[in-house]
Design an enzyme around this catalytic site. Sequence first.
Site, PDB file in Angstrom:
ATOM      1  N   CYS A   1      -9.695   0.044   0.057  1.00 11.61           N
ATOM      2  CA  CYS A   1     -10.385  -0.056  -1.021  1.00 11.61           C
ATOM      3  C   CYS A   1     -10.793  -1.592  -1.471  1.00 11.61           C
ATOM      4  CB  CYS A   1      -9.621   0.675  -2.079  1.00 11.61           C
ATOM      5  SG  CYS A   1      -9.237   2.405  -1.598  1.00 11.61           S
TER       6      CYS A   1
ATOM      7  N   LYS B   1     -15.217   3.405 -11.615  1.00 12.84           N
ATOM      8  CA  LYS B   1     -14.104   3.391 -10.277  1.00 12.84           C
ATOM      9  C   LYS B   1     -14.499   1.889  -9.641  1.00 12.84           C
ATOM     10  CE  LYS B   1     -12.426   3.827  -6.446  1.00 12.84           C
ATOM     11  NZ  LYS B   1     -11.169   4.235  -5.997  1.00 12.84           N
TER      12      LYS B   1
HETATM   13  N1  SAJ Z   1      -2.533  -7.079  -3.682  1.00  9.92           N
HETATM   14  C1  SAJ Z   1      -2.188  -8.402  -3.784  1.00  9.92           C
HETATM   15  N2  SAJ Z   1      -1.585  -8.815  -4.985  1.00  9.92           N
HETATM   16  C2  SAJ Z   1      -1.502  -8.073  -5.992  1.00  9.92           C
HETATM   17  C3  SAJ Z   1      -1.591  -6.509  -5.930  1.00  9.92           C
HETATM   18  C4  SAJ Z   1      -2.143  -6.068  -4.556  1.00  9.92           C
HETATM   19  O1  SAJ Z   1      -2.240  -9.225  -2.934  1.00  9.92           O
HETATM   20  O2  SAJ Z   1      -1.304  -8.408  -7.119  1.00  9.92           O
HETATM   21  C5  SAJ Z   1      -3.191  -6.790  -2.518  1.00  9.92           C
HETATM   22  C6  SAJ Z   1      -1.847  -5.703  -1.701  1.00  9.92           C
HETATM   23  O3  SAJ Z   1      -0.824  -6.275  -0.973  1.00  9.92           O
HETATM   24  C7  SAJ Z   1      -2.983  -4.978  -0.788  1.00  9.92           C
HETATM   25  C8  SAJ Z   1      -4.275  -4.919  -1.458  1.00  9.92           C
HETATM   26  O4  SAJ Z   1      -4.097  -5.871  -2.463  1.00  9.92           O
HETATM   27  O5  SAJ Z   1      -3.037  -5.796   0.507  1.00  9.92           O
HETATM   28  C9  SAJ Z   1      -4.695  -3.494  -2.046  1.00  9.92           C
HETATM   29  O6  SAJ Z   1      -3.522  -3.038  -2.744  1.00  9.92           O
HETATM   30  P1  SAJ Z   1      -3.322  -2.437  -4.432  1.00  9.92           P
HETATM   31  O7  SAJ Z   1      -2.328  -2.054  -4.532  1.00  9.92           O
HETATM   32  O8  SAJ Z   1      -3.931  -3.271  -5.210  1.00  9.92           O
HETATM   33  O9  SAJ Z   1      -4.606  -1.204  -3.946  1.00  9.92           O
HETATM   34  P2  SAJ Z   1      -5.034  -0.154  -3.139  1.00  9.92           P
HETATM   35  O10 SAJ Z   1      -6.111  -0.343  -2.211  1.00  9.92           O
HETATM   36  O11 SAJ Z   1      -3.575   0.508  -2.418  1.00  9.92           O
HETATM   37  O12 SAJ Z   1      -5.147   1.217  -4.257  1.00  9.92           O
HETATM   38  C10 SAJ Z   1      -6.541   0.848  -5.099  1.00  9.92           C
HETATM   39  C11 SAJ Z   1      -5.873   1.404  -6.418  1.00  9.92           C
HETATM   40  N3  SAJ Z   1      -6.820   0.676  -7.381  1.00  9.92           N
HETATM   41  C12 SAJ Z   1      -6.394   0.136  -8.652  1.00  9.92           C
HETATM   42  O13 SAJ Z   1      -5.276  -0.054  -8.773  1.00  9.92           O
HETATM   43  C13 SAJ Z   1      -7.543  -0.532  -9.432  1.00  9.92           C
HETATM   44  C14 SAJ Z   1      -5.839   2.512  -6.351  1.00  9.92           C
HETATM   45  O14 SAJ Z   1      -5.661   3.202  -7.767  1.00  9.92           O
HETATM   46  C15 SAJ Z   1      -7.288   3.360  -5.981  1.00  9.92           C
HETATM   47  O15 SAJ Z   1      -7.361   4.691  -5.937  1.00  9.92           O
HETATM   48  C16 SAJ Z   1      -7.341   2.839  -4.451  1.00  9.92           C
HETATM   49  O16 SAJ Z   1      -7.547   1.316  -4.765  1.00  9.92           O
HETATM   50  C17 SAJ Z   1      -8.776   3.398  -4.077  1.00  9.92           C
HETATM   51  O17 SAJ Z   1      -8.867   4.477  -3.393  1.00  9.92           O
HETATM   52  O18 SAJ Z   1      -9.730   2.928  -4.392  1.00  9.92           O
END
Ligand code: SAJ
Length: 451
Positions: free
Chosen positions: A275, A221
Site C-alpha cells: 500500500c 483512501k
Molecule cells: N512504517 C514505518 N514507520 C512508521 C509506520 C510504518 O517505517 O511509523 C513502515 C512499515 O514498517 C511498513 C510500511 O511503513 O514497511 C507500511 O506499514 P503500515 O503499517 O504503515 O501500513 P500497511 O501497508 O500495513 O497498511 C496501510 C494502512 N493505512 C493506514 O494506516 C493509513 C491500512 O489501514 C490500509 O488498509 C492499508 O495500508 C491498505 O491496504 O491500504
Amino acid sequence: MRQVAKHHIDVKKKNANMSAPQVGPEVTVLGLGYIGLPTALLLADAGVRVRGVDVDRSKLRRLKAGRLPFAEPGLDKLWRRVQQTGAFSFADRPSPSPYYLIAVPTPRRHHRADLQMVMAAVGSIKAQAPPRAMVIIESTVGVLDPVEKILPAVKSIRPDARLAYCPERALPGNTLSEMVYNDRVIGADDEAAGRQAAQLYRRFVKGKISRTDLTTAAAVKLLENTYRSVNIALANQLAQIAEHAGFDAWQAIELANKHPRVNVHRPGPGVGGHCLPIDPWFLAGADLDHSSLIRLALEINAAMPRYVAGRVGALAAQLRLSSLTIGLLGLSYKADVDDIRESPGLELAALLDKRVTVLAHDPHVTSRPPDHPNIRLVPLSQLHRQAQLVVIAVDHQEFSKLDWGKFRRLKAVIDTRQTLSPTTVEELRARQVVVSQLGVPQAPKKVPIRL
Ligand code: SAJ
C-alpha cells in the site's frame, strides 16, 4: 439499522421456505485475498449467504480442504466458526447475486493503478447480474478510476446496475478488528446506491459509515496512505539529520509527539507492503505537475534500504570483516506479519555485495523468498553460530527478547527499528560489539529521556 434487521429476517424466512425458488448467494465476493477473504467471512458470520470467487484454483482447493491461504490474527477462529454454518461457499466464477463485492489486486503500472483484474471481475458478472445488481469495489484504485473507468464498465453490465466504492482501510495484523470497528467511507454515483451499499456493510461494521461521491471516497483512501508515506519520509529524514547533528531521532520524535497537534511516525529501513509504496502514486498520478511533495516522500522512503546497505558496507570495512556472513533479522515488510511484499529487508539484501552471504531469520516467514539467490532462510541457531554482523530490519515482538549472549561470532549489530533496549546496547558494547542504531549518533549524549 431497522431496515437492515428486517432484511436479515426476510432472508431467514426465505431460507426456511423450502418451496421458494432457489436464489443465489446474497453476496458474491470476487477475490479471496487479504481483504476479500476476511470480508467474506465477516459477512457470512453476520448471517449473510456468501459465495467466494477466486480465479486461483489452488487457493480454492486449499480453502475447500479447510486451510487458510495466509495468517491473520483471529482469522482461523472465524473461519472455523463460519465453516460450521455452511453460509460460505466457493466457486471459480460468479453466479447471480444482488451484491458483488470486488477485492482483487490493483498493482502499480507506471503512475497508475492497473485495473486489469478489476475489469475482468466486473466483466465476469456481466452474463448473470440480476436487475439493480450492486457492484461494490474495495480494491484500491486511482482517484479518477471509479468515475472514468469503473462506472462505465458497471453500467455496461446493465444500465440499472449500481456502483459503490468502499475502499478497504484495515491494517494487516489487525485486519478483523479494523474491519469491524473502523469507520467506513462509501462513495456512490447516486443516493440509492450509497444507501444500498451501506445497508450491507451495516451487517458487520460497528464503526460509523459515511457516504460521499465516488471520487471523494477514492481520494480519502489514497490521502490516508499518502499522509502516512509523507510522515514516514519526514521521520526518515530526521533520522539521517540526527545521526549527523548528534541527537537521538527516536527521543526527539517521542518528545515532539507529546505536543497535542504533532504525530510524527517512526523511521525505518524503508517503507514496504502493498500500500504505502504504491498508493501515493494513485493520487499523484492524477496530476504529476502538482504532486512534487508526494513524489519526493516516495523517493526518500525508497532510498532507505540503500542507506542501510551503505551502513553495512561501512561497518564491514571498519571492522575489516572479509567473507562476510550477515544475519538478517526480519524478512516481512513490517512487524508481526508474514507478508513479504515490497519488504525493505529483501531490498536491502538485494543491494548488498553479491559475495555477502545473507542468513535470514524470520519467525513469521517459512518459505524462502523467490528471486533472492543470496538469501538463505535459516533457524535462529544458525545466526547464533555464524553471523558476524546482524541487521534488525523488522521489529517483530520476538526480536525484543533475543538472547544476544548466544551470538558467538558477533562483531556488529545494526538496529533499524529501535528494537534493542538501552541495557542490551550497553551489554553488547561491553562485549566490544559495535552497535549502530538508525537515527542515533554513534556517541549519543548520556542524558536519559525523562518523560
Ligand atoms: N512504517 C514505518 N514507520 C512508521 C509506520 C510504518 O517505517 O511509523 C513502515 C512499515 O514498517 C511498513 C510500511 O511503513 O514497511 C507500511 O506499514 P503500515 O503499517 O504503515 O501500513 P500497511 O501497508 O500495513 O497498511 C496501510 C494502512 N493505512 C493506514 O494506516 C493509513 C491500512 O489501514 C490500509 O488498509 C492499508 O495500508 C491498505 O491496504 O491500504
